[in-house]
Design a protein around this motif. Structure first.
Motif, PDB file in Angstrom:
ATOM      1  N   GLU A 160      50.113  39.421  54.629  1.00 60.36           N
ATOM      2  CA  GLU A 160      49.015  38.583  54.063  1.00 60.36           C
ATOM      3  C   GLU A 160      47.659  38.697  54.580  1.00 60.36           C
ATOM      4  O   GLU A 160      46.559  38.697  53.980  1.00 60.36           O
ATOM      5  CB  GLU A 160      49.778  37.135  54.366  1.00 60.36           C
ATOM      6  CG  GLU A 160      50.775  36.668  53.887  1.00 60.36           C
ATOM      7  CD  GLU A 160      50.570  36.289  52.213  1.00 60.36           C
ATOM      8  OE1 GLU A 160      49.435  36.011  52.043  1.00 60.36           O
ATOM      9  OE2 GLU A 160      51.490  36.373  51.538  1.00 60.36           O
ATOM     10  N   ILE A 161      47.706  39.126  55.894  1.00 63.59           N
ATOM     11  CA  ILE A 161      46.309  39.391  56.553  1.00 63.59           C
ATOM     12  C   ILE A 161      45.733  40.913  55.799  1.00 63.59           C
ATOM     13  O   ILE A 161      44.771  40.595  55.572  1.00 63.59           O
ATOM     14  CB  ILE A 161      46.302  39.426  58.266  1.00 63.59           C
ATOM     15  CG1 ILE A 161      46.838  38.371  58.618  1.00 63.59           C
ATOM     16  CG2 ILE A 161      45.447  40.293  58.581  1.00 63.59           C
ATOM     17  CD1 ILE A 161      47.052  38.364  60.220  1.00 63.59           C
ATOM     18  N   LEU A 162      46.477  41.799  55.488  1.00 62.30           N
ATOM     19  CA  LEU A 162      45.924  43.128  54.969  1.00 62.30           C
ATOM     20  C   LEU A 162      45.796  42.955  53.602  1.00 62.30           C
ATOM     21  O   LEU A 162      45.159  43.833  52.844  1.00 62.30           O
ATOM     22  CB  LEU A 162      46.954  44.200  55.529  1.00 62.30           C
ATOM     23  CG  LEU A 162      47.151  44.715  57.047  1.00 62.30           C
ATOM     24  CD1 LEU A 162      48.324  45.424  57.177  1.00 62.30           C
ATOM     25  CD2 LEU A 162      45.829  44.959  57.437  1.00 62.30           C
ATOM     26  N   THR A 163      46.473  41.971  53.036  1.00 62.58           N
ATOM     27  CA  THR A 163      45.951  41.652  51.691  1.00 62.58           C
ATOM     28  C   THR A 163      44.684  41.078  51.485  1.00 62.58           C
ATOM     29  O   THR A 163      43.839  41.312  50.682  1.00 62.58           O
ATOM     30  CB  THR A 163      47.148  40.701  50.944  1.00 62.58           C
ATOM     31  OG1 THR A 163      48.284  41.337  51.175  1.00 62.58           O
ATOM     32  CG2 THR A 163      46.887  40.583  49.372  1.00 62.58           C
ATOM     33  N   THR A 164      44.291  40.134  52.435  1.00 63.58           N
ATOM     34  CA  THR A 164      42.910  39.444  52.208  1.00 63.58           C
ATOM     35  C   THR A 164      41.834  39.785  53.273  1.00 63.58           C
ATOM     36  O   THR A 164      40.697  39.400  53.256  1.00 63.58           O
ATOM     37  CB  THR A 164      43.476  38.078  52.322  1.00 63.58           C
ATOM     38  OG1 THR A 164      43.759  37.713  53.576  1.00 63.58           O
ATOM     39  CG2 THR A 164      44.167  37.462  51.238  1.00 63.58           C
ATOM     40  N   TYR A 165      42.260  40.424  54.275  1.00 64.25           N
ATOM     41  CA  TYR A 165      41.681  40.815  55.671  1.00 64.25           C
ATOM     42  C   TYR A 165      40.996  39.518  55.983  1.00 64.25           C
ATOM     43  O   TYR A 165      39.647  39.109  56.587  1.00 64.25           O
ATOM     44  CB  TYR A 165      40.394  41.455  55.165  1.00 64.25           C
ATOM     45  CG  TYR A 165      40.774  43.037  54.785  1.00 64.25           C
ATOM     46  CD1 TYR A 165      41.670  44.005  55.794  1.00 64.25           C
ATOM     47  CD2 TYR A 165      40.932  43.400  53.382  1.00 64.25           C
ATOM     48  CE1 TYR A 165      42.104  45.357  55.527  1.00 64.25           C
ATOM     49  CE2 TYR A 165      41.355  44.534  53.214  1.00 64.25           C
ATOM     50  CZ  TYR A 165      42.007  45.445  54.033  1.00 64.25           C
ATOM     51  OH  TYR A 165      42.454  46.707  53.469  1.00 64.25           O
ATOM     52  N   ALA A 166      41.867  38.269  56.119  1.00 65.95           N
ATOM     53  CA  ALA A 166      41.228  36.966  56.320  1.00 65.95           C
ATOM     54  C   ALA A 166      42.428  36.525  57.218  1.00 65.95           C
ATOM     55  O   ALA A 166      43.654  36.507  56.557  1.00 65.95           O
ATOM     56  CB  ALA A 166      40.660  36.479  55.249  1.00 65.95           C
ATOM     57  N   PRO A 167      42.122  35.244  57.670  1.00 63.76           N
ATOM     58  CA  PRO A 167      43.417  34.312  58.325  1.00 63.76           C
ATOM     59  C   PRO A 167      44.160  33.777  56.987  1.00 63.76           C
ATOM     60  O   PRO A 167      43.590  33.664  56.004  1.00 63.76           O
ATOM     61  CB  PRO A 167      42.696  33.397  59.062  1.00 63.76           C
ATOM     62  CG  PRO A 167      41.486  33.988  59.500  1.00 63.76           C
ATOM     63  CD  PRO A 167      41.052  34.806  58.329  1.00 63.76           C
ATOM     64  N   VAL A 168      45.539  33.516  57.194  1.00 65.26           N
ATOM     65  CA  VAL A 168      46.401  33.122  56.333  1.00 65.26           C
ATOM     66  C   VAL A 168      46.241  31.646  56.330  1.00 65.26           C
ATOM     67  O   VAL A 168      46.516  31.046  57.421  1.00 65.26           O
ATOM     68  CB  VAL A 168      47.907  33.742  56.298  1.00 65.26           C
ATOM     69  CG1 VAL A 168      48.809  33.107  55.747  1.00 65.26           C
ATOM     70  CG2 VAL A 168      47.684  35.360  56.692  1.00 65.26           C
TER      71      VAL A 168
END
Length: 186
Positions: A160-168
């Motif tokens: 999830e983090i690597l999909t958005t480069y943001a906190p989940v």
């Protein structure tokens, strides 16, 4: 004149410099010379400790992981322990996870080596502590506790983090734990 570093202080300075170099330029631009410059020393000082750049990369990652170690939660339930740990990682380690994956892609491609084994280096694994407690409390069936199942919530968090480069978002963390992870253990 700066005080000469020795022993553990020197090793920490070298590993800090190696991690900073890796984070700044990635594996492709990571050299013993660059680390030496960043640390304010010469490559022979590095080669006395690490035989090559791959060995230094691995040591720098272990060092960074130790510096980033998250405390092991003890809430009294596996669900809350895993969620607490995931929330802490989510709140404090997004940049670290991104750097690890983006900047080390070249390492995987060039060496064919995985760094997955490094994530449990340096003492008792936090996940194992959580799972051992849950087994002792009778919350989960230990026969269903494979290495893949133990890593699943954290693998999904990393994805999830690597999909958005943001906190989940928290509701996603809860969904991972409640609808994917815990049903596999019961």
């Amino acid at each position: 004149m700066a005080e000469r570093r020795r022993g553990a202080a020197l090793e920490k300075a070298l590993l800090d410099a190696a991690w900073e170099e890796l984070a700044a330029g990635g594996y492709a631009r990571f050299t013993m010379d660059a680390v030496g410059r960043r640390a304010g020393t010469s490559p022979p000082v590095l080669y006395r400790r690490w035989s090559d750049r791959d060995e230094l990369v691995r040591a720098a990652i272990v060092h960074a992981l130790e510096e980033q170690r998250v405390p092991t939660p003890d809430t009294g339930s596996l669900r809350e322990d895993v969620l607490t740990l995931m929330r802490e990682i989510n709140a404090t380690r997004v940049r670290f996870i991104t750097v690890m994956n983006v900047h080390l892609a070249g390492y995987y491609q060039e060496t064919g080596n995985s760094l997955g084994d490094l994530f449990t280096t340096g003492g008792e694994d936090t996940g194992d502590v959580l799972f051992d407690r849950a087994v002792e409390r009778g919350e989960i069936d230990p026969r269903r506790l494979t290495e893949r199942v133990k890593s699943l919530p954290f693998d999904l968090l990393r994805h999830e983090i690597l999909t958005t480069y943001a906190p989940v978002p928290d509701h996603v963390l809860e969904e991972i734990v409640d609808t994917v992870f815990l049903p596999l253990l019961r």
